[in-house]
Design an enzyme around this catalytic site. Structure first.
Site, mmCIF file in Angstrom:
data_model
loop_
_atom_site.group_PDB
_atom_site.id
_atom_site.type_symbol
_atom_site.label_atom_id
_atom_site.label_comp_id
_atom_site.label_asym_id
_atom_site.label_seq_id
_atom_site.Cartn_x
_atom_site.Cartn_y
_atom_site.Cartn_z
ATOM 1 N N GLU A 147 1.124 -1.124 -0.300
ATOM 2 C CA GLU A 147 0.027 -0.048 0.098
ATOM 3 C C GLU A 147 0.865 1.319 0.034
ATOM 4 O OE1 GLU A 147 -2.234 2.546 -0.578
ATOM 5 O OE2 GLU A 147 -3.468 0.563 -0.155
ATOM 6 N N GLU A 158 -7.689 -3.222 -9.956
ATOM 7 C CA GLU A 158 -8.906 -2.998 -9.092
ATOM 8 C C GLU A 158 -9.606 -1.748 -10.185
ATOM 9 O OE1 GLU A 158 -10.839 -1.618 -4.913
ATOM 10 O OE2 GLU A 158 -8.979 -0.589 -5.914
ATOM 11 N N GLU A 212 -15.322 -5.022 -1.728
ATOM 12 C CA GLU A 212 -15.106 -4.254 -0.485
ATOM 13 C C GLU A 212 -16.089 -3.280 -0.282
ATOM 14 O OE1 GLU A 212 -11.378 -2.381 -0.705
ATOM 15 O OE2 GLU A 212 -12.085 -0.900 -2.471
#
Length: 704
Positions: A416, A503, A509
């Site tokens: 991340e 994504e 999510e």
């Protein structure tokens, strides 16, 4: 008087038609017309089976700080026509072989006043058109700044559109279905909160934009080969139904910095009277350069599980401790911190996932929140946020590495970046070397939050170049990349097939963040997936999120059978079984389908398709000959009536059908499903009930 006017008008139109340069698709059903209008303005028009798809539309670029833009005053100095036909083999994909067949027309334009040259290259396929601007090396046009690209797409009517709002930073929106004329009114409702977002217009939308006309045409607008250029949005003049390109600006408001020779990305228009042909098209891939990675033996499709959903739902956390309101890497001493007891990426928990993967035949395990820094990882405009090599005290990296290896399971690294792009580039070589030293061959990268350097956008030219740099750098280390929150794909995975997933859309999510529309997955393959696969993270079996985290009242708006079907309809060579192992153990009979289904294919047949309503696809597993089928449904229940004629003639198969029970409903009864086995052949027909937000999945086993 009217009669004379009409005669004069028809004469002008006829003259324009005669002067226009035309290009036909290989099957002759689609026609492109190019014409220089008055004052040397380049225009094009597109028709399909005698139906107008794009009305006469202008082409060109507006330049910054230049006495004359590239919009008019052109003359044609050369026209070259050619044809091309090849078959190429993707490293992974929906089909074993892809045909790249088009007719091409390259028109060289010279701007009289400036003596500048611009080439507009058109490639016309049976399924649509791609075109781009090319700037050869020349004395009078070397360095220039694009203020705005002025490419137009003039619609022939007030079409039904499946759209998300134009935004420089995110595509994580539910889709809105409306007439083009309604976009302005509905825009405010279409924009929902996100950690980083910047909308630019009340009529702006993003590509890939899917539309359906009143006379039955399906039209898709997108771009291909987005390299060293900002992402293109579309801004609608809703009085005249004309879309115009709208590029993502940088911190200065500039759109693109160009050095000739240079080619822009391709602008793409797909059209058909059969929605299935839009889904099956490989035009976006074909407009990209061939594979540049010589040895691709290390690029392998992956089916994986991971320590992720429990954190998304709030059952566990990324952060190791609650003691520190802020962290400074190299200074903060985690050995003195009290563990919060919720950290998901701890050694014992990770081993449970490794055991589950090994026992059920999964290739890999993803772990998020393993590295220090998650206590204050976004929202603070923080540059040095992660170092990508230092684990938390409770994540014994070498022990986990060796344990996974002993079980025959690959670990998937998580990087991340918190959108601190400079920090990631500063550490990327060290991070990739660390991965290879510890047996990690794939990385999931993330770009949550506002971009650093400050003022840049997720989709501006400089950041586009960063995403490309990360993929190419990963290829040097033989690392596969799954980029989240990055730019939506535009077929670049043909050139760099180590980009095995993205994504860049509203994924699973969001089912834990309040839910997505039940028809969301019936639109994504027509839009987001046109440029490449999505790491959608399907396979949720427990729809009531409060059972994982009592403080989270979200609900997954899908049936269990729908979640199984996603492994076919949401094509990706990277597929996650996203739910917790205990939920798969509760529904072991349904989980069998996820264990069985392949992730790489020799053939794919789109059987039914209507955007926003349903998609049914059958796929033949690579190298095994096994067929699987998935069907997802939208808001309303229906009966799917299909033929199994894709099966090999003369053979019998046992079909295991995982389907919605009659009482199933995505909201009130999502876990109601049935499993039955029937013997079928290529002559068999199937009538299958699909609940609202539901679907069905089938595995076929040949009877020997």
């Amino acid at each position: 008087m009217k009669k004379h006017f009409l005669i004069a008008l028809l004469s002008i139109l006829s003259l324009n038609l005669v002067n226009a340069q035309q290009l036909k698709s290989p099957n002759g059903e689609t026609t492109l017309s190019f014409l220089l209008k008055a004052d040397g303005i380049p225009t094009y028009q597109l028709s399909y089976r005698s139906k107008e798809v794009i009305r006469t539309s202008k082409l060109g670029l507006e330049l910054k700080n230049d006495k004359k833009s590239l919009l008019n005053d052109f003359v044609i100095t050369d026209t070259k026509n050619s044809s091309f036909d090849e078959n190429w083999t993707p490293v992974w994909g929906e089909v074993k072989t892809i045909r790249n067949h088009y007719n091409e027309m390259a028109i060289t334009l010279n701007q009289k006043e400036t003596n500048r040259q611009m080439i507009i290259r058109f490639r016309l396929y049976d399924e649509g058109l791609g075109f781009r601007y090319e700037f050869p090396s020349q004395k009078n046009l070397t360095y220039f700044v694009v203020k705005e690209e002025k490419t137009q797409f003039a619609m022939a009517g007030d079409h039904t559109a499946y759209w998300i709002a134009g935004d420089y930073d995110t595509q994580e929106y539910d889709y809105t279905t409306s007439k083009l004329s309604e976009i302005r009114v509905l825009n405010a409702k279409a924009i929902t909160a996100n950690l980083s977002q910047k909308s630019f217009s009340s009529t702006g939308v993003q590509t890939s934009l899917m539309m359906k006309t009143a006379n039955g045409l399906y039209i898709n607008l997108h771009e291909a080969a987005l390299i060293n250029y900002p992402c293109m949005h579309l801004n609608l003049d809703d009085k005249n139904m004309v879309f115009e390109s709208w590029l993502t600006p940088d911190v200065n408001g500039d759109k693109g910095y160009i050095q000739a020779p240079f080619n822009t990305p391709w602008r793409t228009i797909m059209v058909s009277d059969d929605a299935r042909e839009i889904l099956a098209s490989k035009m976006i891939y074909n407009l990209n350069e061939p594979n540049k990675i010589k040895d691709t033996s290390w690029i392998k499709p992956v089916k994986y599980v991971g320590v992720w959903w429990e954190m998304i739902t709030g059952k566990s956390s990324w952060a190791y401790t609650d003691d520190y309101p802020s962290v400074q890497l190299g200074i903060t001493d985690y050995s003195k911190a009290k563990p919060n007891g919720k950290h998901g990426a701890n050694t014992d928990n990770v081993k449970k996932y490794i055991d589950f993967a090994a026992a059920n035949g999964f290739d890999g395990v993803l772990v998020e929140g393993w590295n220090v820094g998650w206590e204050d990882w976004y929202g603070n405009s923080k540059d040095y946020v992660f170092d990508f090599v230092t684990p938390y005290p409770d994540f014994k990296l070498q022990e986990i590495r060796d344990y996974a290896k002993s079980k025959g399971v690959k670990m998937i690294m998580h990087h991340e970046t918190s959108s601190s792009v400079r920090n990631y580039e500063r550490h990327i070589d060290t991070a990739y070397k660390f991965m290879k030293a510890n047996g990690y061959d794939a990385v999931k990268s993330g770009y949550v939050g506002n971009i650093l350097p400050r003022g840049e956008n997720h989709y501006s030219q400089w950041i586009i170049n960063h995403y490309q740099y990360a993929v190419e750098k990963a290829a040097e280390y033989k690392i596969m990349v799954n980029a989240h929150e990055a730019i939506r794909p535009t077929g670049i995975a043909r050139t760099y097939p180590n980009l095995i997933g993205n994504e860049s859309a509203r994924g699973t999510e969001y089912q834990a963040f309040g839910g997505s529309k039940p028809n969301h997955v019936t639109i994504l393959p027509f839009t987001r997936l046109q440029g490449g696969p999505m790491d959608y993270t399907p396979g949720i079996f427990e729809m009531d999120i409060s059972k994982l985290n009592p403080s989270n009242t979200s609900h997954v708006n899908a049936t269990l059978a729908n979640q199984l079907a996603l492994y076919l309809t949401m094509y990706s060579p990277l597929q996650m079984a996203a739910d917790l192992p205990e939920n798969y153990n509760r529904f072991a009979d349904a989980f069998q389908f996820i264990k069985d289904v392949a992730v790489d294919w020799d053939d794919s047949k789109y059987i039914e398709a209507e955007p926003g309503e349903f998609i049914t696809v059958a796929r033949k597993a690579k190298g095994t000959g096994k067929w699987f089928l998935g069907s997802v449904n939208g808001d309303n229940s229906r009966t799917s009536n299909i033929s199994l004629d894709f099966l090999e003639a003369g053979k019998k198969y046992t079909a295991t059908i995982y389907a919605d029970a009659k009482e199933a409903h995505y909201k009130t009864n999502p876990q109601a499903y049935t499993i039955r086995k029937v013997v079928v052949t290529s002559k068999s027909k199937l009538a299958q009930f699909c609940a609202a937000g539901g679907g069905y999945a089938i595995s076929f086993l040949e009877n020997k």
